[in-house]
Design a protein around this motif. Structure first.
Motif, PDB file in Angstrom:
ATOM      1  N   SER A   1       0.855  -1.184   0.000  1.00 17.32           N
ATOM      2  CA  SER A   1       0.000   0.000   0.000  1.00 17.32           C
ATOM      3  C   SER A   1       0.891   1.233   0.000  1.00 17.32           C
ATOM      4  O   SER A   1       1.669   1.433   0.932  1.00 17.32           O
ATOM      5  CB  SER A   1      -0.897   0.005   1.235  1.00 17.32           C
ATOM      6  OG  SER A   1      -1.711   1.152   1.267  1.00 17.32           O
ATOM      7  N   PRO A   2       0.775   2.085  -1.035  1.00 18.48           N
ATOM      8  CA  PRO A   2      -0.105   1.959  -2.201  1.00 18.48           C
ATOM      9  C   PRO A   2       0.408   0.907  -3.178  1.00 18.48           C
ATOM     10  O   PRO A   2       1.552   0.470  -3.067  1.00 18.48           O
ATOM     11  CB  PRO A   2      -0.050   3.348  -2.817  1.00 18.48           C
ATOM     12  CG  PRO A   2       1.344   3.818  -2.514  1.00 18.48           C
ATOM     13  CD  PRO A   2       1.619   3.300  -1.118  1.00 18.48           C
ATOM     14  N   PRO A   3      -0.439   0.483  -4.135  1.00 19.36           N
ATOM     15  CA  PRO A   3       0.028  -0.457  -5.153  1.00 19.36           C
ATOM     16  C   PRO A   3       1.230   0.114  -5.889  1.00 19.36           C
ATOM     17  O   PRO A   3       1.312   1.324  -6.123  1.00 19.36           O
ATOM     18  CB  PRO A   3      -1.181  -0.586  -6.089  1.00 19.36           C
ATOM     19  CG  PRO A   3      -2.353  -0.247  -5.230  1.00 19.36           C
ATOM     20  CD  PRO A   3      -1.862   0.831  -4.303  1.00 19.36           C
ATOM     21  N   VAL A   4       2.163  -0.761  -6.219  1.00 17.20           N
ATOM     22  CA  VAL A   4       3.366  -0.321  -6.933  1.00 17.20           C
ATOM     23  C   VAL A   4       3.400  -0.964  -8.312  1.00 17.20           C
ATOM     24  O   VAL A   4       2.836  -2.034  -8.537  1.00 17.20           O
ATOM     25  CB  VAL A   4       4.641  -0.692  -6.151  1.00 17.20           C
ATOM     26  CG1 VAL A   4       4.690   0.072  -4.835  1.00 17.20           C
ATOM     27  CG2 VAL A   4       4.706  -2.192  -5.876  1.00 17.20           C
ATOM     28  N   ALA A   5       4.086  -0.280  -9.245  1.00  7.93           N
ATOM     29  CA  ALA A   5       4.195  -0.797 -10.613  1.00  7.93           C
ATOM     30  C   ALA A   5       4.812  -2.194 -10.595  1.00  7.93           C
ATOM     31  O   ALA A   5       5.723  -2.450  -9.793  1.00  7.93           O
ATOM     32  CB  ALA A   5       5.033   0.158 -11.448  1.00  7.93           C
ATOM     33  N   PRO A   6       4.322  -3.121 -11.451  1.00 11.78           N
ATOM     34  CA  PRO A   6       3.310  -2.901 -12.509  1.00 11.78           C
ATOM     35  C   PRO A   6       1.869  -3.079 -12.018  1.00 11.78           C
ATOM     36  O   PRO A   6       0.953  -3.185 -12.833  1.00 11.78           O
ATOM     37  CB  PRO A   6       3.668  -3.986 -13.520  1.00 11.78           C
ATOM     38  CG  PRO A   6       4.132  -5.130 -12.668  1.00 11.78           C
ATOM     39  CD  PRO A   6       4.881  -4.495 -11.525  1.00 11.78           C
ATOM     40  N   ASP A   7       1.699  -3.105 -10.710  1.00  5.72           N
ATOM     41  CA  ASP A   7       0.377  -3.383 -10.134  1.00  5.72           C
ATOM     42  C   ASP A   7      -0.392  -2.103  -9.850  1.00  5.72           C
ATOM     43  O   ASP A   7      -0.975  -1.934  -8.790  1.00  5.72           O
ATOM     44  CB  ASP A   7       0.573  -4.190  -8.842  1.00  5.72           C
ATOM     45  CG  ASP A   7      -0.736  -4.698  -8.284  1.00  5.72           C
ATOM     46  OD1 ASP A   7      -1.640  -4.965  -9.092  1.00  5.72           O
ATOM     47  OD2 ASP A   7      -0.844  -4.830  -7.058  1.00  5.72           O
ATOM     48  N   THR A   8      -0.414  -1.213 -10.820  1.00  2.00           N
ATOM     49  CA  THR A   8      -1.116   0.054 -10.611  1.00  2.00           C
ATOM     50  C   THR A   8      -2.335   0.205 -11.525  1.00  2.00           C
ATOM     51  O   THR A   8      -3.063   1.179 -11.438  1.00  2.00           O
ATOM     52  CB  THR A   8      -0.165   1.235 -10.869  1.00  2.00           C
ATOM     53  OG1 THR A   8       0.433   1.083 -12.166  1.00  2.00           O
ATOM     54  CG2 THR A   8       0.932   1.291  -9.816  1.00  2.00           C
ATOM     55  N   ALA A   9      -2.539  -0.776 -12.398  1.00  2.00           N
ATOM     56  CA  ALA A   9      -3.685  -0.760 -13.311  1.00  2.00           C
ATOM     57  C   ALA A   9      -3.997  -2.201 -13.695  1.00  2.00           C
ATOM     58  O   ALA A   9      -3.140  -3.085 -13.570  1.00  2.00           O
ATOM     59  CB  ALA A   9      -3.363   0.066 -14.555  1.00  2.00           C
ATOM     60  N   PRO A  10      -5.214  -2.458 -14.135  1.00  5.15           N
ATOM     61  CA  PRO A  10      -5.564  -3.828 -14.538  1.00  5.15           C
ATOM     62  C   PRO A  10      -4.659  -4.334 -15.653  1.00  5.15           C
ATOM     63  O   PRO A  10      -4.215  -3.563 -16.512  1.00  5.15           O
ATOM     64  CB  PRO A  10      -7.005  -3.687 -15.029  1.00  5.15           C
ATOM     65  CG  PRO A  10      -7.538  -2.492 -14.330  1.00  5.15           C
ATOM     66  CD  PRO A  10      -6.379  -1.546 -14.235  1.00  5.15           C
ATOM     67  N   VAL A  11      -4.350  -5.618 -15.615  1.00 12.86           N
ATOM     68  CA  VAL A  11      -3.557  -6.252 -16.661  1.00 12.86           C
ATOM     69  C   VAL A  11      -4.486  -7.084 -17.546  1.00 12.86           C
ATOM     70  O   VAL A  11      -5.659  -7.257 -17.234  1.00 12.86           O
ATOM     71  CB  VAL A  11      -2.449  -7.146 -16.054  1.00 12.86           C
ATOM     72  CG1 VAL A  11      -1.466  -6.310 -15.265  1.00 12.86           C
ATOM     73  CG2 VAL A  11      -3.061  -8.238 -15.172  1.00 12.86           C
ATOM     74  N   THR A  12      -3.951  -7.564 -18.648  1.00 12.07           N
ATOM     75  CA  THR A  12      -4.755  -8.353 -19.580  1.00 12.07           C
ATOM     76  C   THR A  12      -4.129  -9.728 -19.795  1.00 12.07           C
ATOM     77  O   THR A  12      -2.962  -9.959 -19.448  1.00 12.07           O
ATOM     78  CB  THR A  12      -4.895  -7.647 -20.936  1.00 12.07           C
ATOM     79  OG1 THR A  12      -3.586  -7.391 -21.470  1.00 12.07           O
ATOM     80  CG2 THR A  12      -5.639  -6.325 -20.779  1.00 12.07           C
ATOM     81  N   SER A  13      -4.912 -10.621 -20.352  1.00 14.68           N
ATOM     82  CA  SER A  13      -4.466 -11.987 -20.606  1.00 14.68           C
ATOM     83  C   SER A  13      -3.217 -12.006 -21.480  1.00 14.68           C
ATOM     84  O   SER A  13      -3.120 -11.235 -22.444  1.00 14.68           O
ATOM     85  CB  SER A  13      -5.571 -12.772 -21.313  1.00 14.68           C
ATOM     86  OG  SER A  13      -5.179 -14.086 -21.613  1.00 14.68           O
ATOM     87  N   PRO A  14      -2.238 -12.856 -21.139  1.00 15.81           N
ATOM     88  CA  PRO A  14      -2.253 -13.881 -20.090  1.00 15.81           C
ATOM     89  C   PRO A  14      -1.554 -13.450 -18.791  1.00 15.81           C
ATOM     90  O   PRO A  14      -1.370 -14.263 -17.906  1.00 15.81           O
ATOM     91  CB  PRO A  14      -1.472 -15.016 -20.737  1.00 15.81           C
ATOM     92  CG  PRO A  14      -0.426 -14.313 -21.542  1.00 15.81           C
ATOM     93  CD  PRO A  14      -1.114 -13.067 -22.072  1.00 15.81           C
ATOM     94  N   THR A  15      -1.197 -12.155 -18.690  1.00 16.17           N
ATOM     95  CA  THR A  15      -0.471 -11.679 -17.514  1.00 16.17           C
ATOM     96  C   THR A  15      -1.335 -11.800 -16.257  1.00 16.17           C
ATOM     97  O   THR A  15      -2.506 -11.416 -16.255  1.00 16.17           O
ATOM     98  CB  THR A  15      -0.048 -10.215 -17.697  1.00 16.17           C
ATOM     99  OG1 THR A  15       0.724 -10.109 -18.887  1.00 16.17           O
ATOM    100  CG2 THR A  15       0.782  -9.746 -16.513  1.00 16.17           C
ATOM    101  N   LEU A  16      -0.748 -12.316 -15.194  1.00 14.55           N
ATOM    102  CA  LEU A  16      -1.476 -12.469 -13.943  1.00 14.55           C
ATOM    103  C   LEU A  16      -1.331 -11.213 -13.089  1.00 14.55           C
ATOM    104  O   LEU A  16      -0.220 -10.698 -12.919  1.00 14.55           O
ATOM    105  CB  LEU A  16      -0.937 -13.672 -13.164  1.00 14.55           C
ATOM    106  CG  LEU A  16      -1.136 -15.045 -13.819  1.00 14.55           C
ATOM    107  CD1 LEU A  16      -0.396 -16.114 -13.014  1.00 14.55           C
ATOM    108  CD2 LEU A  16      -2.615 -15.380 -13.918  1.00 14.55           C
ATOM    109  N   PRO A  17      -2.441 -10.717 -12.527  1.00 14.52           N
ATOM    110  CA  PRO A  17      -2.346  -9.578 -11.597  1.00 14.52           C
ATOM    111  C   PRO A  17      -1.660 -10.034 -10.312  1.00 14.52           C
ATOM    112  O   PRO A  17      -1.669 -11.223  -9.978  1.00 14.52           O
ATOM    113  CB  PRO A  17      -3.810  -9.204 -11.349  1.00 14.52           C
ATOM    114  CG  PRO A  17      -4.571 -10.464 -11.611  1.00 14.52           C
ATOM    115  CD  PRO A  17      -3.833 -11.181 -12.694  1.00 14.52           C
ATOM    116  N   THR A  18      -1.063  -9.109  -9.572  1.00  7.15           N
ATOM    117  CA  THR A  18      -0.347  -9.484  -8.357  1.00  7.15           C
ATOM    118  C   THR A  18      -1.273 -10.052  -7.292  1.00  7.15           C
ATOM    119  O   THR A  18      -0.814 -10.698  -6.350  1.00  7.15           O
ATOM    120  CB  THR A  18       0.393  -8.276  -7.772  1.00  7.15           C
ATOM    121  OG1 THR A  18      -0.550  -7.235  -7.516  1.00  7.15           O
ATOM    122  CG2 THR A  18       1.464  -7.773  -8.727  1.00  7.15           C
ATOM    123  N   SER A  19      -2.573  -9.840  -7.440  1.00  4.80           N
ATOM    124  CA  SER A  19      -3.529 -10.404  -6.489  1.00  4.80           C
ATOM    125  C   SER A  19      -3.725 -11.907  -6.699  1.00  4.80           C
ATOM    126  O   SER A  19      -4.327 -12.585  -5.860  1.00  4.80           O
ATOM    127  CB  SER A  19      -4.881  -9.696  -6.608  1.00  4.80           C
ATOM    128  OG  SER A  19      -5.380  -9.793  -7.935  1.00  4.80           O
TER     129      SER A  19
END
Length: 319
Positions: free
Chosen positions: A154-172
């Protein structure tokens, strides 16, 4: 000459007895089963063809109903979870839209947002049977798709600052960092001839990612007086989008629920109709069969009597 005639009469009488016994056996089976016959060879070619066609269609509909019975709990779970997640998105957005930095107020809001993150984790990690329904497809179905969101930076840090797209997995995602197209693949199933329904919802859906990031940015704002306004603005944008996207998911899932109900009703109606048609071919009138049994029994008793007399006559002539 008399012996030959007597032998012929005896043979004819025995044949009548056997025929009557066979008829009586068939009638007894009809009375006990309620069907004309359990052997398709006893029906006409047209009747046999109809019975086989009806049976095949009934089996097919029952097979589809089995698939639908598996899908319904999953689709219902999606509905329940989406209702909760949509509520979290609207409540968080309402708080973000009215929040001004205040130590006491934002401490309470931070606690609420922490609770929301735990709730999101819970709802996205729900199972039906041994299947994590928000995980995607394939091997992912056996593992929870989302980590404890309260443990993320907190706060989210790059690259986890915006939604990602397939096939990249979000940090969550529990399998992050990395890539996996199965995390974005929606489940589907065939529920009728020519009708394949896509019904799966994934934790990587853009609406889910925007919700998670929106709540995280809002929480980060409550922890940073200096960046409060900037973080809240970021959260506001993400949550506004998430609210719309989650509603779209709800509408799509509701459509699937209605489709399952309609198709299920159609299959049940078809089964009922074909069962009735089959019964019209196979079923017998019990009262009519009972009357035939009484008549055949009378004939049989008469044949026994005649045969006994012929046998007695034959013995007398012999002596």
């Amino acid at each position: 000459m008399v012996n030959i005639s007597t032998a012929g009469l005896t043979a004819q009488s025995i044949l009548q007895i056997r025929n009557a016994q066979s008829t009586l056996s068939d009638l007894s089976n009809q009375l006990s089963t309620g069907k004309k016959s359990l052997n398709l060879s006893d029906y006409t070619l047209t009747q046999t063809s109809s019975i086989l066609d009806y049976s095949s269609s009934i089996d097919k509909s029952n097979s589809y109903l089995s698939v639908i019975s598996v899908l319904k709990p999953r689709v219902q779970l999606y509905d329940n979870a989406l209702t909760k997640l949509s509520k979290i998105s609207t409540e968080t957005l309402a708080s973000v839209n009215t929040a001004d930095y205040n130590t006491a107020t934002n401490t309470a809001l931070g606690q609420q947002l922490t609770s929301f993150m735990s709730d999101i984790t819970y709802y996205l990690n729900q199972k039906v049977g041994d299947r994590y329904v928000f995980a995607g497809t394939g091997t992912r179905l056996t593992s929870p798709p989302v980590i404890d969101l309260t443990t993320l930076p907190s706060p989210p840090v790059a690259p986890d600052t915006a939604p990602v797209t397939s096939p990249t997995l979000p940090t969550s995602d529990t399998a992050a960092p990395g890539a996996d197209v199965q995390a974005y693949t929606h489940d589907s199933a065939t529920i009728d001839d020519g009708l394949n329904m896509t019904y799966g919802i994934t934790s990587t859906d853009q609406g889910m990612q925007n919700l998670i990031l929106g709540v995280r940015w809002a929480y980060a704002a409550t922890q940073s007086p200096t960046n409060f306004t900037a973080y809240m603005n970021t959260a506001r944008g993400l949550l506004t989008t998430a609210v719309t996207q989650l509603r779209d998911l709800q509408a799509s899932n509701a459509g699937n629920q209605n489709r399952l109900s309609e198709v299920s009703a159609n299959h049940n109606t078809l089964i009922s109709d074909l069962t009735t048609r089959t019964q019209e071919i196979q079923n017998v009138d019990s009262a009519e069969v009972a009357a035939k049994i009484t008549f055949t029994q009378s004939q049989l008793e008469a044949s026994y009597s005649v045969t006994a007399r012929i046998a007695q006559l034959s013995i007398t002539k012999y002596l």
